[in-house]
Design a protein around this motif. Sequence first.
Motif, mmCIF file in Angstrom:
data_model
loop_
_atom_site.group_PDB
_atom_site.id
_atom_site.type_symbol
_atom_site.label_atom_id
_atom_site.label_comp_id
_atom_site.label_asym_id
_atom_site.label_seq_id
_atom_site.Cartn_x
_atom_site.Cartn_y
_atom_site.Cartn_z
ATOM 1 N N HIS A 10 45.856 44.169 34.395
ATOM 2 C CA HIS A 10 45.395 43.776 35.730
ATOM 3 C C HIS A 10 44.162 42.874 35.697
ATOM 4 O O HIS A 10 43.721 42.393 36.736
ATOM 5 C CB HIS A 10 45.075 45.023 36.561
ATOM 6 C CG HIS A 10 46.236 45.951 36.685
ATOM 7 N ND1 HIS A 10 47.276 45.739 37.558
ATOM 8 C CD2 HIS A 10 46.519 47.089 36.020
ATOM 9 C CE1 HIS A 10 48.155 46.710 37.444
ATOM 10 N NE2 HIS A 10 47.723 47.552 36.515
ATOM 11 N N ARG A 12 41.832 39.772 35.556
ATOM 12 C CA ARG A 12 42.023 38.383 35.966
ATOM 13 C C ARG A 12 40.874 37.472 35.538
ATOM 14 O O ARG A 12 41.011 36.260 35.552
ATOM 15 C CB ARG A 12 42.207 38.287 37.483
ATOM 16 C CG ARG A 12 43.449 38.999 37.971
ATOM 17 C CD ARG A 12 44.699 38.342 37.384
ATOM 18 N NE ARG A 12 45.888 39.086 37.713
ATOM 19 C CZ ARG A 12 46.603 39.798 36.848
ATOM 20 N NH1 ARG A 12 46.255 39.873 35.584
ATOM 21 N NH2 ARG A 12 47.682 40.436 37.229
ATOM 22 N N THR A 45 37.018 40.811 37.514
ATOM 23 C CA THR A 45 38.000 40.811 38.581
ATOM 24 C C THR A 45 39.314 41.385 38.079
ATOM 25 O O THR A 45 39.806 41.000 37.006
ATOM 26 C CB THR A 45 38.226 39.368 39.089
ATOM 27 O OG1 THR A 45 36.986 38.814 39.465
ATOM 28 C CG2 THR A 45 39.179 39.340 40.265
ATOM 29 N N ASP A 47 43.361 42.664 39.524
ATOM 30 C CA ASP A 47 44.344 42.563 40.592
ATOM 31 C C ASP A 47 45.319 43.731 40.453
ATOM 32 O O ASP A 47 46.043 43.824 39.463
ATOM 33 C CB ASP A 47 45.077 41.233 40.487
ATOM 34 C CG ASP A 47 46.058 41.020 41.627
ATOM 35 O OD1 ASP A 47 46.089 41.839 42.567
ATOM 36 O OD2 ASP A 47 46.795 40.029 41.564
ATOM 37 N N PHE A 48 45.331 44.605 41.459
ATOM 38 C CA PHE A 48 46.180 45.798 41.413
ATOM 39 C C PHE A 48 47.364 45.710 42.375
ATOM 40 O O PHE A 48 47.964 46.715 42.702
ATOM 41 C CB PHE A 48 45.349 47.048 41.707
ATOM 42 C CG PHE A 48 44.325 47.320 40.660
ATOM 43 C CD1 PHE A 48 44.692 47.855 39.444
ATOM 44 C CD2 PHE A 48 43.001 47.042 40.880
ATOM 45 C CE1 PHE A 48 43.746 48.104 38.457
ATOM 46 C CE2 PHE A 48 42.043 47.282 39.906
ATOM 47 C CZ PHE A 48 42.428 47.819 38.690
ATOM 48 N N ASP A 49 47.695 44.504 42.830
ATOM 49 C CA ASP A 49 48.855 44.364 43.742
ATOM 50 C C ASP A 49 50.158 44.530 43.027
ATOM 51 O O ASP A 49 50.403 44.237 41.942
ATOM 52 C CB ASP A 49 48.815 43.006 44.450
ATOM 53 C CG ASP A 49 47.705 42.961 45.501
ATOM 54 O OD1 ASP A 49 47.305 44.025 45.980
ATOM 55 O OD2 ASP A 49 47.259 41.844 45.810
#
Length: 49
Positions: A10, A12, A45, A47-49
């Motif tokens: 995850h 970034r 940073t 991203d866990f989407d």
Amino acid sequence: MLVTRNLLAHYRGSEIHNEVLHDDSLAFATDDKYPESDYAPVVATFDFD
């Protein structure tokens, strides 16, 4: 910064905000002029989407 294998998927990017740190020269060798930390903040940073 350490990141586990699970978090690495995850990840970034990261930023190191060292633009306001003073030099380590002899003129700045004491904490009299700059008593704040000698370490720069690190922003990571994910991203866990």
